[in-house]
Design an enzyme around this catalytic site. Structure first.
Site, PDB file in Angstrom:
ATOM      1  N   HIS A   1     -21.223 -56.862  41.486  1.00  0.00           N
ATOM      2  CA  HIS A   1     -21.924 -58.070  41.911  1.00  0.00           C
ATOM      3  C   HIS A   1     -21.017 -58.908  42.795  1.00  0.00           C
ATOM      4  CE1 HIS A   1     -19.739 -59.096  38.214  1.00  0.00           C
ATOM      5  NE2 HIS A   1     -19.628 -60.323  38.703  1.00  0.00           N
TER       6      HIS A   1
ATOM      7  N   CYS B   1     -15.766 -66.157  35.029  1.00  0.00           N
ATOM      8  CA  CYS B   1     -15.320 -65.003  35.807  1.00  0.00           C
ATOM      9  C   CYS B   1     -15.304 -65.412  37.275  1.00  0.00           C
ATOM     10  CB  CYS B   1     -16.209 -63.784  35.573  1.00  0.00           C
ATOM     11  SG  CYS B   1     -17.879 -63.938  36.252  1.00  0.00           S
TER      12      CYS B   1
END
Length: 694
Positions: free
Chosen positions: A65, A210
């Site tokens: 992603h 993240c």
């Protein structure tokens, strides 16, 4: 969610053999639907994100992603691989692959939907339903939440994805209400050993994050919540992700017995949690072993362990960094604070020589003799001011290495140690050692059990006092003289550099500067050159010139290559090439990173060859440089400037020619469907967070 994934974005028989191939196959489906505007540019962004941390999860899931300017709308593509594809998960290859694409400016509503998917992936029933889906339509409906799949009953339903503070799975008493809605219950307090009072559940606050804040952040939160429910722990999670960021309230944090950080970017405002027993791990640990983390938090609370406020350098680091990475960070902290002194002092001295000649070195003090109308007096003023700036180099280096290790209490011992290094002629190496000694001493004293009465004066009296005394003792009487001897040997070696030895050193420095474009090797070469400026001589000035020249080559070469053979590059790369002219001329090597991220196996070797050529020629031409930065804008201050420009031009032409040759060979060898410039390449080492060398 139904707008983000359609049957056309599902491949139930994904034939790719590698994660790069899987990303390309799914991204091509996005491009076909108009969700991606530049396939190669998007894949480069995916590869750059993958280089930061593998996206494989235990249980056979891969979730590549990224955020990208080449994405028009938040999009999900799903692939099911019969053979499995390695995404770096510890338990083996992934058979369920989700490619998540978010625009660079995606709004919170879209990103919250993506975070909902990330949480659902932690449910075994949802994962098994995806493995059993028979048609793309069925799989798309499952992912979009339009198809029913069995789900275990929850005591408390999960909160909306847009809420970035996730409440406890088990109901909490009023003192631990979400967002501190009303203060604590009367008489609430801690039991012994950090445990909650009898009859009340153990309380934990957690932070997950993240790099992109899309997937791992919310998966770690969901995993921790499930483990807390099974263990009977009251847990509240602050998800510092893309779907908003609502801080845990001070009341909530104060009522907690322990904290868990599962993160791969620095925790925002981490000082809020100082004094709590803390478990600090990478975000994947929060996904893969949440129960163990919560038990570790309980054990630390029982032992009474508490965390200290992290130093600013630690805030900028990664939680999974080992000792070697931390050591490099501490050293580069000192170097980064030292560079402005080197820049100011070096440029002032260089200007003084340009105005008054090298005999200005023998001018009397301007405090005693200064004639306003004489150029020599102004040159002497510049020279003596630059010399004073240079006098701070070693103390600043040592002081801020200690600061990076131990925060403000390390500053005084570090500066004292640096001053001792100057006194005993230990130079740059002495400053490095003094900073590490000072920081280590302060950290050691901080770990001692200190009487309550002394805690208030520890940072301003006790730690500077003990740290300075120990550092000075060790520098004066133990390590100082051997380090001074080593520094003198290094200085003599640099002074005697000539001929083949100088050229070989230039080749080595050029290779290091161009290997990782701001990474560890680049920083080592640059720090070596900067250290030489602390005790300048003919050899150290040659080293500085070679390092800067080599660092300019990669972006200049990419700019030249995109100008000469633009058809070999994507539209995005051609645009980046225009900016690379200025970045390279300014000694900003990061201008080549977009090219290296997309095609490292061709760009990096070509850059290294060109850097080696430039480094060797600069040393052979005996070019010198007193300034640590500036690119072509400090050319007038360089010794042998014309030959210096020739060295840079030769390396740039060499690198550009090699890149064009290698890319041209790829175009001839690849099948037509892959000729768009695949980004299936080895990951590039992460760029430096603080640009120093380039």
């Amino acid at each position: 969610m139904s707008e983000m994934i359609t049957p056309g974005l599902v491949d139930l028989d994904l034939s790719a053999q590698s994660k790069e191939g899987a990303a390309r196959a799914l991204a091509e489906r996005m491009e076909a639907l108009g969700r991606v505007t530049d396939l190669d540019g998007f894949l480069a962004d995916v590869a750059a994100r993958e280089a930061q941390m593998p996206t494989g999860l235990e249980g056979g899931i891969g979730i590549p992603h990224c955020r990208s300017t080449h994405v028009t709308a938040p999009t999900l593509a799903f692939g099911r691989s019969p053979a499995g594809i390695d995404f770096g998960a510890p338990d083996g290859p992934a058979d369920l692959i989700f490619l998540i694409a978010a625009p660079a400016g995606a709004d919170d509503a879209h990103l919250s939907i993506l975070s909902t998917l990330a949480r659902r992936l932690m449910r075994p029933d949802f994962v098994e339903a995806l493995r059993a889906a028979a048609t793309p339509e069925e799989a798309a409906a499952l992912v979009a939440g339009e198809s029913e799949n069995p789900a275990p009953p929850a005591t408390n339903p999960a909160p909306p994805a847009t809420d970035s503070v996730l409440p406890a799975t088990n109901p909490a008493p009023p003192a631990f209400e979400e967002r501190g809605s009303g203060g604590g219950a009367p008489g609430f307090g801690k039991g012994r050993g950090g445990e909650s009072p009898a009859g009340q559940p153990f309380r934990v606050v957690a932070v997950t994050s993240c790099p992109t804040g899309i997937a791992h952040t919310y998966m770690a939160a969901e995993s921790l919540q499930q483990a807390a429910a099974e263990a009977g722990i009251d847990l509240q999670v602050e998800t510092q992700g893309s779907a908003g960021f609502t801080k845990l309230t001070p009341e909530t944090i104060a009522a907690a017995d322990a904290a868990v950080f599962a993160h791969d970017v620095p925790v925002r405002e981490r000082a809020r949690f100082a004094g709590k027993p803390t478990v600090d791990v990478g975000v994947k640990a929060g996904i893969n072993r949440p129960a163990a983390l919560l038990q570790e938090a309980r054990d630390k609370a029982a032992r009474g362990e508490i965390s200290t406020t992290p130093t600013p350098v630690e805030e900028a680091g990664e939680p999974q960094d080992g000792y070697g990475a931390k050591l490099r960070t501490w050293l580069m902290s000192g170097v980064s604070y030292m560079v402005p002194f080197v820049a100011a002092g070096g440029l002032l001295i260089a200007l003084a020589f340009a105005i008054g000649g090298y005999e200005i070195n023998n001018a009397p003090s301007v405090a005693e003799h200064f004639v306003w109308t004489e150029a020599a007096s102004w040159a002497a003023l510049l020279f003596q001011t630059g010399g004073l700036a240079f006098g701070f180099l070693v103390p600043v280096l040592a002081g801020y290495i200690a600061y990076g290790m131990a925060d403000r209490p390390g500053l005084v011992p570090g500066f004292v140690g640096g001053a001792v290094a100057l006194t005993i002629n230990a130079g740059f190496l002495g400053g490095l050692i003094a900073g590490l000694i000072a920081g280590g001493t302060v950290l050691a004293v901080q770990r001692l059990k200190i009487p309550t009465a002394l805690r208030g004066i520890m940072p301003v009296v006790v730690l500077p006092l003990i740290g300075s005394a120990v550092t000075a003792f060790l520098m004066f009487l133990v390590v100082g003289k051997p380090v001074a001897s080593l520094q003198q040997a290094l200085t003599d070696w640099l002074s005697g550099l000539s001929g083949a030895n100088a050229i070989i050193l230039g080749v080595i420095l050029g290779l290091m500067m161009c290997f990782d474009l701001g990474g560890p090797l680049n920083k080592v070469a640059y720090a070596f050159a900067i250290g030489g400026l602390a005790t300048p001589n003919e050899g150290s000035l040659k080293v500085m010139a070679a390092v800067m020249a080599a660092g300019m080559v990669p972006p200049l070469a990419m700019a030249l290559a995109t100008t000469v053979r633009g058809r070999l590059f994507s539209k995005t790369e051609r645009e980046n090439g225009k900016a690379a002219w200025f970045l390279g001329a300014s000694f900003i090597s990061e201008g080549a990173i977009p090219f290296a991220a997309a095609d490292p196996l061709r760009v990096i070797p070509a850059s290294m060859v060109g850097g080696a050529v430039t480094g060797a020629l600069s040393m052979a031409f005996e070019c010198t440089l007193r300034a640590p930065h500036g690119g072509i804008f400090v050319i007038p201050l360089i010794g042998n400037p014309l030959l210096y420009l020739i060295a840079i031009a030769a390396g740039t032409a060499t690198s550009a020619g090699l890149v064009i040759l290698l890319k041209g060979m790829r175009k001839q060898d690849e099948p037509p469907q892959q000729q768009a410039g695949a980004a299936e390449a080895a990951p590039l080492p992460e760029p430096a967070k603080v640009t120093v060398a380039a």
